[in-house]
Write an enzyme that holds these catalytic residues in place. Structure first.
Site, PDB file in Angstrom:
ATOM      1  CE  LYS A 134      -4.308   1.995   2.150  1.00 32.01           C
ATOM      2  NZ  LYS A 134      -5.260   1.914   1.382  1.00 32.01           N
TER       3      LYS A 134
HETATM    4  C1  LIG Z   1      -6.722   0.494  -3.725  1.00 33.95           C
HETATM    5  C2  LIG Z   1      -7.148   0.083  -2.812  1.00 33.95           C
HETATM    6  N1  LIG Z   1      -7.558  -1.340  -3.146  1.00 33.95           N
HETATM    7  C3  LIG Z   1      -8.271  -1.900  -1.593  1.00 33.95           C
HETATM    8  C4  LIG Z   1      -9.040  -1.085  -1.123  1.00 33.95           C
HETATM    9  C5  LIG Z   1      -9.220  -1.606   0.538  1.00 33.95           C
HETATM   10  O1  LIG Z   1      -8.586  -2.243   1.243  1.00 33.95           O
HETATM   11  P1  LIG Z   1      -8.840  -1.861   3.035  1.00 33.95           P
HETATM   12  O2  LIG Z   1     -10.043  -2.817   2.888  1.00 33.95           O
HETATM   13  O3  LIG Z   1      -8.365  -2.928   3.676  1.00 33.95           O
HETATM   14  O4  LIG Z   1      -8.886  -0.750   3.208  1.00 33.95           O
HETATM   15  C6  LIG Z   1      -8.330   0.248  -0.490  1.00 33.95           C
HETATM   16  C7  LIG Z   1      -8.188   0.881   0.978  1.00 33.95           C
HETATM   17  O5  LIG Z   1      -7.166   0.744   1.848  1.00 33.95           O
HETATM   18  C8  LIG Z   1      -7.433   0.508  -1.683  1.00 33.95           C
HETATM   19  O6  LIG Z   1      -7.023   2.302  -1.212  1.00 33.95           O
END
Ligand SMILES: Cc1ncc(COP(=O)(O)O)c(C=O)c1O
Length: 275
Positions: A134
Protein backbone atom coordinates in the site's frame (compact mmCIF):
# COMPACT_ATOMS: atom_id res chain seq x y z
CA UNK A 1 13.36 18.02 0.60
CA UNK A 2 11.73 15.08 2.37
CA UNK A 3 12.30 12.13 0.06
CA UNK A 4 8.77 10.69 0.41
CA UNK A 5 7.16 13.99 -0.59
CA UNK A 6 9.26 14.25 -3.72
CA UNK A 7 9.22 10.62 -4.88
CA UNK A 8 6.20 8.95 -3.24
CA UNK A 9 8.43 6.65 -1.20
CA UNK A 10 6.13 5.73 1.64
CA UNK A 11 3.55 3.18 2.62
CA UNK A 12 0.52 3.62 4.77
CA UNK A 13 -2.62 2.15 6.29
CA UNK A 14 -6.10 3.35 7.03
CA UNK A 15 -7.75 1.94 10.13
CA UNK A 16 -11.32 2.75 11.09
CA UNK A 17 -12.40 3.42 14.61
CA UNK A 18 -16.18 3.06 14.82
CA UNK A 19 -17.96 4.95 17.57
CA UNK A 20 -20.61 3.05 19.52
CA UNK A 21 -22.76 5.67 21.25
CA UNK A 22 -24.49 3.21 23.60
CA UNK A 23 -21.24 1.69 24.79
CA UNK A 24 -19.44 5.06 24.60
CA UNK A 25 -16.54 3.25 22.98
CA UNK A 26 -14.56 3.34 19.78
CA UNK A 27 -14.04 -0.06 18.16
CA UNK A 28 -10.85 -0.26 16.11
CA UNK A 29 -11.57 -2.63 13.24
CA UNK A 30 -8.95 -5.33 12.54
CA UNK A 31 -6.08 -3.12 13.67
CA UNK A 32 -3.61 -6.02 13.88
CA UNK A 33 -4.24 -7.07 10.28
CA UNK A 34 -3.59 -3.49 9.15
CA UNK A 35 -0.26 -3.33 10.97
CA UNK A 36 0.73 -6.73 9.61
CA UNK A 37 0.04 -5.42 6.10
CA UNK A 38 1.98 -2.20 6.86
CA UNK A 39 4.98 -4.33 7.80
CA UNK A 40 4.71 -6.25 4.51
CA UNK A 41 4.42 -3.02 2.51
CA UNK A 42 7.45 -1.57 4.29
CA UNK A 43 9.47 -4.71 3.60
CA UNK A 44 8.90 -4.36 -0.15
CA UNK A 45 9.81 -0.65 -0.06
CA UNK A 46 12.92 -1.16 2.10
CA UNK A 47 11.46 0.94 4.89
CA UNK A 48 12.43 -0.12 8.39
CA UNK A 49 9.73 -0.05 11.05
CA UNK A 50 11.44 -0.68 14.36
CA UNK A 51 8.22 -1.19 16.37
CA UNK A 52 6.59 -4.62 16.52
CA UNK A 53 2.95 -5.12 15.50
CA UNK A 54 2.05 -5.33 19.21
CA UNK A 55 3.83 -2.05 19.93
CA UNK A 56 2.13 -0.34 16.99
CA UNK A 57 -1.26 -1.53 18.29
CA UNK A 58 -0.47 -0.25 21.80
CA UNK A 59 0.64 3.15 20.47
CA UNK A 60 -2.56 3.40 18.42
CA UNK A 61 -4.84 2.55 21.33
CA UNK A 62 -3.13 5.20 23.44
CA UNK A 63 -3.33 7.74 20.62
CA UNK A 64 -7.06 7.11 20.16
CA UNK A 65 -7.70 7.31 23.90
CA UNK A 66 -5.75 10.53 24.25
CA UNK A 67 -7.40 12.10 21.17
CA UNK A 68 -10.72 11.98 23.05
CA UNK A 69 -12.92 11.80 19.95
CA UNK A 70 -16.50 10.62 20.47
CA UNK A 71 -17.20 9.97 16.83
CA UNK A 72 -16.12 7.73 13.94
CA UNK A 73 -12.41 8.15 13.36
CA UNK A 74 -9.70 7.21 10.92
CA UNK A 75 -6.20 6.24 12.00
CA UNK A 76 -3.45 6.82 9.45
CA UNK A 77 -0.06 5.18 10.04
CA UNK A 78 2.53 6.30 7.48
CA UNK A 79 6.03 4.84 7.18
CA UNK A 80 8.24 6.79 4.82
CA UNK A 81 11.66 7.80 3.56
CA UNK A 82 12.19 10.84 5.73
CA UNK A 83 15.67 11.88 4.72
CA UNK A 84 16.20 15.21 2.97
CA UNK A 85 17.94 13.76 -0.03
CA UNK A 86 17.96 14.24 -3.79
CA UNK A 87 18.14 10.95 -5.67
CA UNK A 88 15.68 8.27 -6.75
CA UNK A 89 16.37 5.16 -4.68
CA UNK A 90 15.19 3.22 -1.66
CA UNK A 91 18.51 2.15 -0.17
CA UNK A 92 20.67 4.03 2.34
CA UNK A 93 17.96 6.46 3.39
CA UNK A 94 16.53 7.29 6.82
CA UNK A 95 12.99 6.13 7.56
CA UNK A 96 10.36 7.46 9.88
CA UNK A 97 6.88 6.59 11.07
CA UNK A 98 3.97 8.86 11.89
CA UNK A 99 0.48 7.95 13.07
CA UNK A 100 -2.37 10.44 13.20
CA UNK A 101 -6.04 10.19 14.00
CA UNK A 102 -8.88 12.32 12.61
CA UNK A 103 -12.68 12.30 12.73
CA UNK A 104 -13.96 10.57 9.60
CA UNK A 105 -17.54 9.89 8.50
CA UNK A 106 -18.92 8.20 5.39
CA UNK A 107 -16.66 8.10 2.34
CA UNK A 108 -19.24 6.83 -0.15
CA UNK A 109 -23.02 7.03 0.26
CA UNK A 110 -23.75 3.36 0.92
CA UNK A 111 -27.51 3.76 1.47
CA UNK A 112 -27.99 5.66 -1.81
CA UNK A 113 -25.72 3.25 -3.69
CA UNK A 114 -22.64 4.13 -5.72
CA UNK A 115 -22.63 5.08 -9.40
CA UNK A 116 -19.40 4.02 -11.08
CA UNK A 117 -17.71 4.37 -14.42
CA UNK A 118 -14.96 2.31 -15.98
CA UNK A 119 -11.92 4.51 -15.81
CA UNK A 120 -9.97 5.34 -18.93
CA UNK A 121 -6.91 4.83 -16.68
CA UNK A 122 -5.66 1.29 -16.11
CA UNK A 123 -4.66 0.00 -12.68
CA UNK A 124 -0.92 0.15 -12.00
CA UNK A 125 0.26 -3.40 -12.74
CA UNK A 126 2.10 -5.51 -10.20
CA UNK A 127 5.04 -5.63 -12.63
CA UNK A 128 5.43 -1.82 -12.20
CA UNK A 129 4.77 -1.27 -8.47
CA UNK A 130 4.04 -4.20 -6.13
CA UNK A 131 0.26 -4.46 -5.82
CA UNK A 132 0.42 -5.86 -2.34
CA UNK A 133 2.31 -2.82 -1.05
CA UNK A 134 0.00 0.00 0.00
CA UNK A 135 2.49 2.52 -1.36
CA UNK A 136 1.83 6.27 -1.28
CA UNK A 137 3.19 6.89 -4.81
CA UNK A 138 0.75 4.41 -6.32
CA UNK A 139 -2.18 6.53 -5.14
CA UNK A 140 -1.54 8.99 -7.96
CA UNK A 141 -3.09 6.32 -10.17
CA UNK A 142 -6.15 6.19 -7.86
CA UNK A 143 -6.42 9.98 -7.62
CA UNK A 144 -6.36 10.45 -11.40
CA UNK A 145 -9.06 7.81 -11.83
CA UNK A 146 -11.22 9.22 -9.01
CA UNK A 147 -11.12 12.78 -10.31
CA UNK A 148 -11.86 11.66 -13.85
CA UNK A 149 -14.93 9.83 -12.51
CA UNK A 150 -16.02 12.88 -10.54
CA UNK A 151 -15.56 15.21 -13.50
CA UNK A 152 -17.73 12.87 -15.59
CA UNK A 153 -20.49 12.92 -12.95
CA UNK A 154 -19.88 9.56 -11.27
CA UNK A 155 -19.20 8.71 -7.63
CA UNK A 156 -16.33 6.29 -8.14
CA UNK A 157 -14.00 4.79 -10.73
CA UNK A 158 -13.46 1.12 -11.50
CA UNK A 159 -10.08 0.43 -13.03
CA UNK A 160 -9.24 -2.44 -15.38
CA UNK A 161 -6.01 -4.39 -15.69
CA UNK A 162 -3.91 -4.21 -18.85
CA UNK A 163 -5.77 -7.38 -19.94
CA UNK A 164 -9.09 -5.54 -19.72
CA UNK A 165 -10.39 -7.46 -16.71
CA UNK A 166 -11.79 -5.77 -13.61
CA UNK A 167 -9.18 -4.81 -11.04
CA UNK A 168 -10.52 -2.50 -8.32
CA UNK A 169 -11.91 0.90 -7.41
CA UNK A 170 -9.70 3.88 -6.63
CA UNK A 171 -9.72 2.84 -2.97
CA UNK A 172 -11.92 -0.26 -2.85
CA UNK A 173 -12.09 -3.92 -3.84
CA UNK A 174 -15.01 -5.09 -5.96
CA UNK A 175 -17.41 -8.00 -5.68
CA UNK A 176 -20.20 -9.14 -7.95
CA UNK A 177 -23.04 -11.54 -7.16
CA UNK A 178 -23.76 -13.97 -9.95
CA UNK A 179 -25.77 -17.19 -9.71
CA UNK A 180 -26.15 -16.50 -6.00
CA UNK A 181 -22.37 -16.73 -5.44
CA UNK A 182 -19.83 -14.01 -4.81
CA UNK A 183 -17.05 -13.39 -7.28
CA UNK A 184 -14.10 -11.05 -6.73
CA UNK A 185 -10.86 -10.50 -8.68
CA UNK A 186 -8.04 -12.77 -7.54
CA UNK A 187 -4.74 -11.34 -6.25
CA UNK A 188 -3.13 -11.59 -9.72
CA UNK A 189 -5.52 -8.86 -10.95
CA UNK A 190 -3.27 -6.03 -9.63
CA UNK A 191 -5.42 -5.51 -6.54
CA UNK A 192 -4.57 -4.56 -3.01
CA UNK A 193 -5.80 -7.52 -0.97
CA UNK A 194 -8.24 -5.65 1.21
CA UNK A 195 -8.79 -6.45 4.84
CA UNK A 196 -12.47 -5.60 4.35
CA UNK A 197 -12.50 -7.89 1.29
CA UNK A 198 -11.15 -10.79 3.33
CA UNK A 199 -13.61 -10.06 6.14
CA UNK A 200 -16.55 -10.11 3.71
CA UNK A 201 -15.39 -13.38 2.11
CA UNK A 202 -15.25 -14.96 5.58
CA UNK A 203 -18.58 -13.51 6.74
CA UNK A 204 -20.35 -14.63 3.57
CA UNK A 205 -19.09 -18.17 4.06
CA UNK A 206 -19.51 -18.57 7.80
CA UNK A 207 -22.64 -16.51 8.45
CA UNK A 208 -24.58 -16.75 5.17
CA UNK A 209 -23.24 -19.99 3.66
CA UNK A 210 -22.24 -18.16 0.46
CA UNK A 211 -18.92 -19.08 -1.15
CA UNK A 212 -16.68 -16.62 -2.98
CA UNK A 213 -14.80 -17.40 -6.17
CA UNK A 214 -11.62 -15.43 -6.77
CA UNK A 215 -11.05 -15.19 -10.53
CA UNK A 216 -10.64 -12.65 -13.35
CA UNK A 217 -13.87 -10.74 -14.05
CA UNK A 218 -14.42 -9.55 -17.62
CA UNK A 219 -15.72 -5.97 -17.88
CA UNK A 220 -19.03 -7.09 -19.40
CA UNK A 221 -19.82 -9.19 -16.34
CA UNK A 222 -20.25 -5.95 -14.37
CA UNK A 223 -23.23 -5.12 -16.58
CA UNK A 224 -24.84 -8.56 -16.32
CA UNK A 225 -24.18 -9.20 -12.61
CA UNK A 226 -27.16 -9.59 -10.27
CA UNK A 227 -25.47 -7.36 -7.71
CA UNK A 228 -22.21 -5.53 -7.23
CA UNK A 229 -20.57 -3.88 -4.23
CA UNK A 230 -17.31 -2.33 -3.14
CA UNK A 231 -15.37 -2.93 0.06
CA UNK A 232 -12.71 -0.90 1.79
CA UNK A 233 -11.79 0.65 5.10
CA UNK A 234 -13.02 4.08 3.99
CA UNK A 235 -15.91 2.84 1.83
CA UNK A 236 -17.05 0.10 4.25
CA UNK A 237 -19.40 -2.13 2.21
CA UNK A 238 -21.04 0.05 -0.43
CA UNK A 239 -23.48 -1.21 -3.08
CA UNK A 240 -22.75 -0.32 -6.71
CA UNK A 241 -26.10 0.41 -8.37
CA UNK A 242 -24.88 1.59 -11.76
CA UNK A 243 -21.83 1.04 -13.97
CA UNK A 244 -21.44 3.35 -16.99
CA UNK A 245 -25.10 4.45 -16.59
CA UNK A 246 -26.20 0.81 -16.87
CA UNK A 247 -28.16 -0.34 -13.79
CA UNK A 248 -26.66 -3.30 -11.95
CA UNK A 249 -29.52 -5.81 -11.55
CA UNK A 250 -32.61 -3.68 -11.09
CA UNK A 251 -30.59 -0.67 -9.95
CA UNK A 252 -31.50 -1.23 -6.28
CA UNK A 253 -29.47 -2.64 -3.40
CA UNK A 254 -29.68 -6.42 -3.92
CA UNK A 255 -30.63 -8.99 -1.25
CA UNK A 256 -27.18 -10.55 -0.79
CA UNK A 257 -25.53 -7.11 -0.55
CA UNK A 258 -28.17 -6.01 1.97
CA UNK A 259 -27.62 -9.06 4.19
CA UNK A 260 -23.86 -8.56 4.14
CA UNK A 261 -24.23 -4.84 4.87
CA UNK A 262 -26.52 -5.49 7.85
CA UNK A 263 -24.04 -7.97 9.29
CA UNK A 264 -20.94 -5.91 8.56
CA UNK A 265 -22.21 -2.62 10.01
CA UNK A 266 -23.27 -4.34 13.24
CA UNK A 267 -19.90 -6.05 13.58
CA UNK A 268 -17.73 -2.99 13.03
CA UNK A 269 -19.59 -1.07 15.74
CA UNK A 270 -19.12 -3.90 18.18
CA UNK A 271 -22.82 -4.82 18.38
CA UNK A 272 -22.20 -8.41 17.27
CA UNK A 273 -19.11 -10.43 18.08
CA UNK A 274 -18.12 -13.17 15.63
CA UNK A 275 -15.54 -15.79 16.60
C1 LIG B 1 -6.57 0.62 -3.95
C2 LIG B 1 -7.28 0.00 -2.81
N1 LIG B 1 -7.82 -1.22 -2.96
C3 LIG B 1 -8.48 -1.82 -1.95
C4 LIG B 1 -8.63 -1.20 -0.73
C5 LIG B 1 -9.37 -1.89 0.38
O1 LIG B 1 -8.49 -2.31 1.37
P1 LIG B 1 -8.96 -2.41 2.90
O2 LIG B 1 -10.23 -3.16 2.91
O3 LIG B 1 -7.85 -3.16 3.56
O4 LIG B 1 -9.11 -1.02 3.39
C6 LIG B 1 -8.09 0.07 -0.52
C7 LIG B 1 -8.24 0.77 0.75
O5 LIG B 1 -7.47 0.72 1.63
C8 LIG B 1 -7.38 0.68 -1.58
O6 LIG B 1 -6.84 1.90 -1.43
Amino acid sequence: MTHALNYGTGCFEGIRGNWNAEQEQIHLFRMRAHYERLKQSAKMLRIEITESVDELCDITVELVQRSGFHTDIYVRPLAYKSQEFIGVQLHNLEDDLTIFVAPFGAYLNAEAGVRCCISSWQRVPDVAIPSLAKATGKYLNSAIAKSEAWERGYDEAIMLTKNGTVSEGSGENIFIVTGGRLVTPDPAEDILIGITRNTVIELARTELGIETTERPIPRSELYTAEECFMTGTAAHLSPVIEVDRTPVGNGQIGPVTRKLMDLYYEIIRGNIAIQ
